[in-house]
Scaffold this active site. Structure first.
Site: not given
Ligand code: NAD
Ligand code: DAU
Length: 339
Positions: A128-130, A155, A159
């Protein structure tokens, strides 16, 4: 010159979650010659239905935990690549209980790296960019691959830890690894705890959407399919040992995204509640994707965010049976936090 690599049998961790299942569906469709094994613990965020329509001859699901070395010993051998998505992914949950984040994100990555090393398997790490912390609203620069790590939340710090393990295993043990750090994804099959699906499904349930703090925080949105294609490009053509940043020039303030959702769903633009801010809330993320674009020729296909949002809303409207079971418990958890 990028290293050429043609994977035929990929192990995908977390392939039943939001981004992992999109990658599995994308590879199954665009590279039907490739076999995929998904290993997934099926936590609250994993749903086998996300990949359930794919042919069993092409996609096999192993239900299990990446922290279990014995299981990895049985599963990893015979694969030519690991693409590692599995994680605890929600910042809000990590503030309430960091324990599973340390376990899955750090220990799980360590176990996979040991298996990749033992069986000499190409390894791609999805991150993640975070890990780079946050930027000021008016700062002209964006995140670049060699920026220092400054994670803010439990989180993002887990990562960041996992990325550092990958860098060390690549340098010390010669694991053939790449890392991608992507910005905020949106699209179908995203859990209702996340910002965009939460607001869409709140409106569909007759609940008011919730905006944290001042709503000024900026996220850099990318459609999940563009992320999947970037991961594939890095896996097959990325340079070993390198980090690539994935982003689609999609910076938007949360309040603007909120208003766009309300508008697209026929609601008044002030039809939401301001709620207490998330502790440690990162201000702004912004990705400079030029390395990915210039080295690998990647470009986002989904360049119209409002159109992507419209399609995402339509998906949640059509697929209530997918998100409904998780909705009440998710909102109860938020209510307990005053959010
Ligand atoms: P998600 O929470 O939707 O899915 C996570 C998956 O991992 C689930 O299917 C869960 O069952 C599985 N999992 C969790 N713990 C496990 C374990 N111990 N063993 C096996 N499986 C396990 O997450 P996502 O949003 O799809 O993110 C996937 C990846 O992409 C993560 O590594 C996250 O950091 C990265 N990422 C996500 C975003 C985003 O915006 N969603 C952005 C950048 C990077
Ligand atoms: O930047 C990449 C990341 O983006 C990934 O690594 C994470 O897995 C993914 O969950 C996401 O993280 P954020 O914390 O940015 O995502 P979230 O959807 O929780 O929130 C997005 C923004 O919206 C954040 O600034 C918080 C805000 N927010 C979130 C929720 C759930 C609200 O204002 N209201 C809400 O109800």
């Amino acid at each position: 010159m990028a290293d050429a690599f043609e994977p035929t049998n990929i192990l995908v961790t977390g392939g039943c979650g939001f981004v992992g299942s999109n990658f599995v569906r994308w590879v199954a469709k665009n590279h039907p010659e490739t076999h995929l094994t998904v290993i997934d613990k099926l936590t609250y965020a994993g749903d086998p239905k996300n990949i359930g329509d794919l042919p069993k001859s092409q996609v096999e699901l192993v239900v299990g935990d990446i922290c279990e070395a014995d299981l990895l010993d049985r599963v990893v051998a015979g694969h030519d690549a690991i693409v590692h998505f599995a994680a605890e992914s929600h910042n809000g949950n990590s503030i309430l209980d960091p324990d599973p984040f340390v376990r899955t994100n750090v220990i799980g990555t360590y176990r996979l790296l040991q298996a990749a090393r033992k069986y000499d398997v190409r390894y791609h790490h999805v991150s993640t960019d975070e890990v780079y912390g946050d930027l000021d609203f008016d700062e002209p620069r964006r995140f670049e691959p060699d920026d220092p790590y400054r994670p803010s939340s439990p989180y993002s710090s887990t990562k960041a830890s996992s990325d550092l393990l990958v860098r060390a295993w690549a340098r010390t043990y010669g694991v053939r690894a790449t890392i991608s750090n992507c910005s905020n994804n949106y699209g179908p099959y995203q859990h209702v705890e996340k910002f965009i699906p939460r607001q869409i499904t709140n409106i569909l349930c007759g609940l008011r959407p919730k905006l944290y703090g001042t709503g000024e925080n900026v996220r850099d949105w990318i459609h999940v399919e563009d992320h999947s294609r970037a991961v594939w490009d890095i896996l097959v053509r990325g340079r070993i040992g390198q980090t690539y940043l994935v982003g689609a020039n999609g910076e938007r303030a949360n309040i603007d995204v909120m208003r766009a959702i309300l508008r697209l769903m026929g609601q008044p633009e002030d039809g939401f509640d301001w709620v207490e801010d998330r502790p440690g809330h990162d201000r702004r993320y912004a990705i400079d994707p030029s390395k990915l674009e210039s080295e690998l020729g990647w470009k986002p296909d989904h360049t119209n965010f409002i159109e992507g949002l419209r399609q995402t809303i339509a998906w949640y409207e059509k697929n209530e049976s997918w998100w409904r079971p998780a909705k009440a418990a998710t909102e109860e958890r938020y209510a307990r936090q005053g959010r």
